[in-house]
Design a protein around this motif. Structure first.
Motif, PDB file in Angstrom:
ATOM      1  N   UNK A   1      37.022  83.434 -12.460  1.00 42.72           N
ATOM      2  CA  UNK A   1      35.660  83.171 -12.192  1.00 42.72           C
ATOM      3  C   UNK A   1      35.407  82.225 -10.925  1.00 42.72           C
ATOM      4  N   UNK A   2      34.597  82.221  -9.892  1.00 41.29           N
ATOM      5  CA  UNK A   2      34.416  81.607  -8.952  1.00 41.29           C
ATOM      6  C   UNK A   2      33.102  80.681  -8.717  1.00 41.29           C
ATOM      7  N   UNK A   3      33.151  79.657  -8.469  1.00 36.53           N
ATOM      8  CA  UNK A   3      31.819  78.965  -8.126  1.00 36.53           C
ATOM      9  C   UNK A   3      30.999  78.256  -9.313  1.00 36.53           C
ATOM     10  N   UNK A   4      31.634  77.230  -9.841  1.00 38.41           N
ATOM     11  CA  UNK A   4      31.122  76.532 -10.928  1.00 38.41           C
ATOM     12  C   UNK A   4      30.848  74.989 -10.451  1.00 38.41           C
ATOM     13  N   UNK A   5      29.541  74.532 -10.393  1.00 37.24           N
ATOM     14  CA  UNK A   5      29.495  73.014 -10.212  1.00 37.24           C
ATOM     15  C   UNK A   5      28.722  72.493 -11.405  1.00 37.24           C
ATOM     16  N   UNK A   6      29.075  71.365 -11.734  1.00 35.03           N
ATOM     17  CA  UNK A   6      28.478  70.363 -12.942  1.00 35.03           C
ATOM     18  C   UNK A   6      28.193  69.156 -12.407  1.00 35.03           C
ATOM     19  N   UNK A   7      26.818  68.982 -12.205  1.00 30.57           N
ATOM     20  CA  UNK A   7      26.643  67.634 -11.672  1.00 30.57           C
ATOM     21  C   UNK A   7      26.217  66.773 -12.942  1.00 30.57           C
ATOM     22  N   UNK A   8      27.075  65.626 -12.380  1.00 30.14           N
ATOM     23  CA  UNK A   8      27.075  64.409 -13.645  1.00 30.14           C
ATOM     24  C   UNK A   8      26.281  63.256 -13.263  1.00 30.14           C
ATOM     25  N   UNK A   9      25.153  63.024 -13.959  1.00 29.29           N
ATOM     26  CA  UNK A   9      24.046  61.981 -13.460  1.00 29.29           C
ATOM     27  C   UNK A   9      24.579  60.583 -13.880  1.00 29.29           C
ATOM     28  N   UNK A  10      24.288  59.781 -12.383  1.00 27.69           N
ATOM     29  CA  UNK A  10      24.677  58.397 -12.663  1.00 27.69           C
ATOM     30  C   UNK A  10      23.415  57.484 -12.246  1.00 27.69           C
ATOM     31  N   UNK A  11      23.016  56.464 -12.863  1.00 25.98           N
ATOM     32  CA  UNK A  11      22.109  55.383 -12.308  1.00 25.98           C
ATOM     33  C   UNK A  11      22.652  54.162 -12.100  1.00 25.98           C
ATOM     34  N   UNK A  12      23.932  54.027 -12.476  1.00 27.05           N
ATOM     35  CA  UNK A  12      24.697  52.599 -12.239  1.00 27.05           C
ATOM     36  C   UNK A  12      26.182  52.887 -12.332  1.00 27.05           C
ATOM     37  N   UNK A  13      26.950  52.034 -11.697  1.00 33.69           N
ATOM     38  CA  UNK A  13      28.370  52.264 -11.820  1.00 33.69           C
ATOM     39  C   UNK A  13      28.966  52.339 -13.065  1.00 33.69           C
ATOM     40  N   UNK A  14      29.621  53.309 -13.295  1.00 34.53           N
ATOM     41  CA  UNK A  14      30.128  53.708 -14.704  1.00 34.53           C
ATOM     42  C   UNK A  14      31.542  54.579 -14.487  1.00 34.53           C
ATOM     43  N   UNK A  15      32.320  54.679 -15.322  1.00 34.86           N
ATOM     44  CA  UNK A  15      33.363  55.687 -15.181  1.00 34.86           C
ATOM     45  C   UNK A  15      33.045  57.063 -14.663  1.00 34.86           C
ATOM     46  N   UNK A  16      33.851  57.076 -13.664  1.00 33.07           N
ATOM     47  CA  UNK A  16      33.557  58.608 -13.015  1.00 33.07           C
ATOM     48  C   UNK A  16      34.103  59.806 -13.521  1.00 33.07           C
ATOM     49  N   UNK A  17      33.455  60.731 -13.860  1.00 35.57           N
ATOM     50  CA  UNK A  17      34.206  62.181 -14.295  1.00 35.57           C
ATOM     51  C   UNK A  17      33.927  63.005 -13.068  1.00 35.57           C
ATOM     52  N   UNK A  84      23.940  73.020  -0.274  1.00 34.60           N
ATOM     53  CA  UNK A  84      25.057  71.798  -0.220  1.00 34.60           C
ATOM     54  C   UNK A  84      25.970  71.778  -1.407  1.00 34.60           C
ATOM     55  N   UNK A  85      26.008  72.821  -2.374  1.00 31.70           N
ATOM     56  CA  UNK A  85      27.038  72.605  -3.334  1.00 31.70           C
ATOM     57  C   UNK A  85      27.895  74.069  -3.082  1.00 31.70           C
ATOM     58  N   UNK A  86      27.772  74.518  -1.748  1.00 28.70           N
ATOM     59  CA  UNK A  86      28.518  75.864  -1.389  1.00 28.70           C
ATOM     60  C   UNK A  86      27.970  77.263  -2.486  1.00 28.70           C
ATOM     61  N   UNK A  87      26.657  77.106  -2.728  1.00 31.28           N
ATOM     62  CA  UNK A  87      26.097  78.154  -3.535  1.00 31.28           C
ATOM     63  C   UNK A  87      26.900  78.696  -4.636  1.00 31.28           C
ATOM     64  N   UNK A  88      27.225  77.789  -5.618  1.00 29.53           N
ATOM     65  CA  UNK A  88      28.041  78.384  -6.958  1.00 29.53           C
ATOM     66  C   UNK A  88      27.342  79.354  -7.550  1.00 29.53           C
ATOM     67  N   UNK A  89      28.227  80.101  -8.268  1.00 31.09           N
ATOM     68  CA  UNK A  89      27.615  81.291  -9.132  1.00 31.09           C
ATOM     69  C   UNK A  89      26.983  80.717 -10.311  1.00 31.09           C
ATOM     70  N   UNK A  90      27.694  79.421 -10.844  1.00 29.85           N
ATOM     71  CA  UNK A  90      26.948  78.624 -11.895  1.00 29.85           C
ATOM     72  C   UNK A  90      26.676  77.309 -11.476  1.00 29.85           C
ATOM     73  N   UNK A  91      25.561  76.825 -12.115  1.00 25.47           N
ATOM     74  CA  UNK A  91      25.281  75.401 -12.134  1.00 25.47           C
ATOM     75  C   UNK A  91      24.832  74.668 -13.351  1.00 25.47           C
ATOM     76  N   UNK A  92      25.641  73.405 -13.441  1.00 30.44           N
ATOM     77  CA  UNK A  92      25.295  72.591 -14.769  1.00 30.44           C
ATOM     78  C   UNK A  92      24.957  71.408 -14.591  1.00 30.44           C
ATOM     79  N   UNK A  93      24.452  70.678 -15.854  1.00 28.25           N
ATOM     80  CA  UNK A  93      24.212  69.253 -15.801  1.00 28.25           C
ATOM     81  C   UNK A  93      24.610  68.442 -17.147  1.00 28.25           C
TER      82      UNK A  93
END
Length: 669
Positions: A1-17, A84-93
């Motif tokens: 599978x090609x092109x999967x991006x999952x945006x992980x939302x942050x509003x303050x400094x926290x452990x990065x995924x 800006x996310x390289x036009x992924x085949x899948x997008x997640x949140x």
């Protein structure tokens, strides 16, 4: 599978995924400097987030609406900026503390909100919940949409999703806002009328705006969602809402997603999947690191310290003394191993750094420790788990050749780069200073119930007690330790010894015996020897005594080892170095206040005890005379027992009389 991006939302400094799939995104970046529901944004927060993640304020965006729309500003940004996310085949949140669980073998029970709780993000967490890139790609492949597992709202005390909106956050959510939005949906999308009624009357909900969709499905969903939000903004009046109430549309969007998903499932031919969700307890700032690299490319002087939340004030004094004696030719790379230092405390420590050649980083070592390993840590006296953190230094700092380790209960009187420049050949695992107090303890003839000499030779099995070193100041030969896998040796030794009295210091001495380069005593002048032993000059060999006295007269590092610290008793020798450094920090007044408060509390406890004794003084005297008489007229075991009782009450009487005498003396001065 090609092109999967999952945006992980942050509003303050926290452990990065963060990896090739997970893309951290800073929500509300255009609102920097304005008050949020958590606290006022600060320079550190924004600098850290700017350097570690993308923002929702580029291209076509609604970043300025984040206080009202929360994670929807990330959804909108992705919808309008897929290129800006390289036009992924899948997008997640997902969110900084809520993730999908991609491991089908995870059979843990979920709570009433449908969440699996975890302490923090580390390698174990990634593996356990299937969050590796390979595993996620395998799960997503062939699916059209993946959502968080449905929640039974009856387990939350509500009969239906509509009821849940009424009762979920009393005083914050207003049902009339939700009903206004439902009317908009029916007006714009009349085909959704049945799905609205079906979802609102259902007991199963889909919350949190967590999902993965094929790009074309996501685009249609976002177009549907934001057309409704746009109309809702015109009819819902937020002007008099408080900082929580203004998030009404963000809350409503979670119910809208459930309605949309109810409608979507009516379309045949689509492959959808529901996954469990996790919830992270501890999200305090800590970059989830696979490797720790030097902060500076050239002339980097790494200084590792370990600390817990109770010692932060003293950590601040120690770091301030390092910078006070630093030069412009070197770069000072301070790395703090911790488990519970809060973000607020971290910011205060970071404020000490005011030069481009100073760096301070916090590394949450608990992310690397399994519960099984932590159970092996034997604690005694005033020691905490933090003392064991230095055993992990070779593993943590494999990209360094060598690092300095120093305790937090010390101050510097010399540029520490000179210590770092000590040469270490492969013959040596580390450089250290001999422990003056251990030499005293094993030399002292008057030993009552415990023999330190026997402990060192028989329990620790060290061959030469005179080579026992203090672990408060160390220079680690990282390359050599990695080559010899000393971390395995550390824990094998800890398991063998079991209960080391001087905790990790004993373990380090065993593993590194005969592999230590001994350095000038001035680099670790332990101040406690004259405090612990009034006869210390007679209990040290002459050559050790002379060296120790010279070091005390010209100390490079003053180490306040032992259980009596300078902030507890400033009258002891060498404490002036601590207070001179403390006065130049924001921690000075806090140290004074904290120790004054401790003394007041101790006196309050003492006062309560003595007051109780005063109130029962007559009764105590009566019991004393009672047992005094009995001890004279009976024989055998009873007489012995009555004598013990008599003596106990006599001591109580004596203590109360002394207290009364001191009180009278105080008020008649």
């Amino acid at each position: 599978m090609s092109g999967l991006k999952i945006l992980v939302s942050y509003h303050k400094p926290s452990t990065l995924l963060k990896n090739s799939i997970f893309v951290p995104i800073h929500l509300g970046r255009s609102l920097v400097g304005k008050v949020s529901k958590d606290e006022t944004d600060e320079i550190f927060d924004n600098e850290w987030m700017s350097s570690n993640m993308i923002g929702d304020n580029t291209g076509d965006n609604i970043s300025h609406k984040n206080r009202e729309l929360c994670e929807l500003t990330a959804v909108y940004w992705a919808w309008k900026n897929l290129n800006r996310l390289d036009n992924p085949d899948y997008i997640g949140f997902m969110h900084y503390r809520r993730h999908l669980c991609f491991n089908s073998n995870c059979e843990e029970n979920v709570d009433n909100a449908g969440l699996i709780y975890s302490q923090f993000i580390n390698d174990e967490y990634i593996h356990k919940y299937g969050l590796s890139e390979k595993n996620i790609n395998a799960v997503v492949k062939g699916k059209d949409i993946i959502v968080g597992e449905k929640i039974d709202v009856t387990r939350l005390g509500n009969n239906t999703n509509y009821d849940h909106y009424c009762n979920a956050v009393p005083g914050i959510l207003h049902i009339e806002d939700y009903e206004s939005v439902l009317k908009i949906v029916e007006r714009l999308y009349p085909e959704y009328s049945y799905s609205i009624r079906e979802y609102n009357s259902s007991r199963y909900a889909y919350f949190a705006n967590i999902f993965i969709m094929k790009k074309e499905i996501f685009v249609k969903y976002a177009d549907w969602l934001f057309s409704i939000i746009s109309e809702a903004e015109k009819v819902i009046d937020l002007s008099n809402y408080n900082i929580q109430e203004v998030r009404a549309l963000a809350y409503i969007s979670e119910w809208l997603f459930g309605i949309w998903y109810t409608q979507f499932k009516k379309n045949k031919g689509y492959n959808h999947l529901e996954l469990k969700r996790t919830f992270i307890h501890d999200t305090n700032y800590n970059v989830y690191l696979n490797k720790i690299l030097p902060a500076f490319k050239n002339n980097n002087v790494p200084i590792v310290m370990s600390c817990d939340k109770n010692y932060v004030n003293y950590l601040g004094v120690a770091i301030s003394s390092i910078f006070k004696h630093s030069d412009k030719l070197h770069n000072y790379d301070i790395l703090i191993l911790h488990n519970d230092i809060s973000l607020t405390q971290q910011k205060e420590i970071l404020s000490i750094s005011n030069s481009s050649n100073h760096s301070i980083r916090f590394i949450k070592i608990a992310n690397l420790l399994s519960h099984e390993i932590q159970q092996k840590f034997f604690l005694i006296g005033h020691f905490s788990h933090a003392v064991y953190y230095r055993l992990f230094i070779p593993q943590l700092f494999e990209y360094y050749d060598k690092v300095i380790y120093i305790d937090t209960d010390l101050v510097l009187n010399k540029d520490i780069s000179e210590l770092y420049n000590t040469e270490l050949s492969t013959e040596f695992l580390l450089a250290a200073v001999k422990d003056i107090d251990m030499i005293r303890l094993t030399t002292t003839k008057e030993q009552q119930n415990f023999s330190w000499s026997h402990y060192v030779s028989s329990t620790l099995k060290l061959h030469n007690v005179r080579n026992y070193f203090n672990s408060g100041v160390l220079l680690f030969n990282i390359k050599q330790m990695i080559a010899e896998n000393t971390i395995r040796a550390f824990f094998d030794t800890l398991e063998r010894v079991g209960s080391p009295i001087l905790v990790d210091q004993d373990i380090l001495n065993i593993v590194c015996e005969n592999r230590v380069k001994f350095i000038d005593t001035r680099w670790n002048v332990t101040y406690q020897t004259p405090i612990c032993d009034k006869n210390w000059k007679n209990n040290l060999p002459c050559y050790v005594l002379n060296d120790y006295i010279q070091a005390r007269n010209d100390p490079y590092i003053i180490h306040y080892a032992g259980c009596i610290k300078p902030w507890q008793d400033p009258s002891n020798g060498l404490t002036s170095y601590f207070w001179l450094n403390a006065r130049d920090t924001i921690f000075y007044e806090r140290i004074l206040y904290q120790n004054l408060e401790n003394k007041v509390k101790a006196n309050e406890v003492k006062a309560k005890i003595t007051l109780k004794e005063l109130m029962s003084y007559r009764d105590t005297r009566a019991k004393y005379f009672y047992y005094k008489v009995l001890s004279k007229i009976v024989w055998g075991k009873k007489r012995k027992r009555y004598k013990e009782k008599r003596n106990m009450f006599r001591e109580k009487i004596s203590r109360v009389r002394k207290l009364l005498k001191e009180t009278v003396s105080f008020y008649t001065k």
